[in-house]
Design an enzyme around this catalytic site. Structure first.
Site, PDB file in Angstrom:
ATOM      1  N   VAL A  81      28.439  10.158  21.064  1.00 18.00           N
ATOM      2  CA  VAL A  81      28.524  10.197  19.610  1.00 18.00           C
ATOM      3  C   VAL A  81      29.560   9.155  19.205  1.00 18.00           C
ATOM      4  CG1 VAL A  81      28.885  11.619  17.564  1.00 18.00           C
ATOM      5  CG2 VAL A  81      28.050  12.686  19.677  1.00 18.00           C
ATOM      6  N   ALA A  85      30.186   5.827   9.261  1.00 16.18           N
ATOM      7  CA  ALA A  85      30.869   5.800   7.971  1.00 16.18           C
ATOM      8  C   ALA A  85      30.895   7.152   7.261  1.00 16.18           C
ATOM      9  CB  ALA A  85      30.196   4.771   7.067  1.00 16.18           C
ATOM     10  N   HIS A  88      29.206  12.916   9.414  1.00 16.70           N
ATOM     11  CA  HIS A  88      28.210  13.394  10.383  1.00 16.70           C
ATOM     12  C   HIS A  88      28.800  13.487  11.787  1.00 16.70           C
ATOM     13  CE1 HIS A  88      24.602  12.832  13.025  1.00 16.70           C
ATOM     14  NE2 HIS A  88      24.162  13.789  12.229  1.00 16.70           N
ATOM     15  N   ARG A 127      33.613   3.723  28.591  1.00 12.80           N
ATOM     16  CA  ARG A 127      33.537   5.022  29.264  1.00 12.80           C
ATOM     17  C   ARG A 127      32.231   5.207  30.029  1.00 12.80           C
ATOM     18  NH1 ARG A 127      37.001   4.573  25.660  1.00 12.80           N
ATOM     19  NH2 ARG A 127      38.846   5.869  25.475  1.00 12.80           N
TER      20      ARG A 127
END
Length: 154
Positions: A81, A85, A88, A127
């Site tokens: 995720v 902007a 959410h 990551r």
């Protein structure tokens, strides 16, 4: 004093992996890292099942369903995720984390949190196998350890 801890021997373990398809340019790398680590620790390729879901929000549902079957010694969740902007991001991250914890706590099967939550694409890429390692590898190792720890309580 007795110390109880899981070992990192994957032989004989059955592992379920739930992967969010959204941001699959990251999640596919997390999955590759997890699969590689599981195999290197002795998990047989036939003892790894992978379920793909649309995104991170759907991961807890599939993880809980997999755990409820009692066929798996541990479940690994993998998703990405990336903040945008709007708010959410916050809703998805919070609900995914709660749902994954709930899946583990209600089923008694270790469910490993492997959703990468980042501020930008660069952090996500780091990551997934570059500067910050591969979080899929970390989750696989945690799954093996927790599965073996869980077995020690049986």
């Amino acid at each position: 004093m007795n110390i109880i801890q899981g070992n990192l021997v994957g032989t004989g373990l059955k592992i379920g992996i739930v992967v969010g398809r959204f941001n699959d340019f990251i999640t596919s790398k997390l999955l590759s890292g997890a699969e590689d680590a599981l195999l290197r620790h002795g998990v047989d390729t036939n003892d790894i099942d992978v379920a793909w879901v649309p995104g991170a929000f759907e991961i807890p549902f599939a993880a809980k369903k997999m755990a409820e079957t009692k066929k798996y010694d541990a479940i690994i969740t993998l998703g990405t995720v990336i903040r945008g902007a709007t708010t959410h991001y916050d809703y998805v991250c919070n609900e995914a984390a709660k749902g994954i914890a709930q899946a583990a706590n209600t089923t008694g099967v270790p469910v490993i949190f492997g959703i990468v939550t980042t501020e930008n694409i660069e952090q996500a890429i780091e990551r997934a196998g570059t500067k910050a390692g591969n979080k899929g590898v970390d989750c696989a190792v945690s799954a093996i350890e927790m599965a073996n720890l869980n077995r020690s309580f049986e």
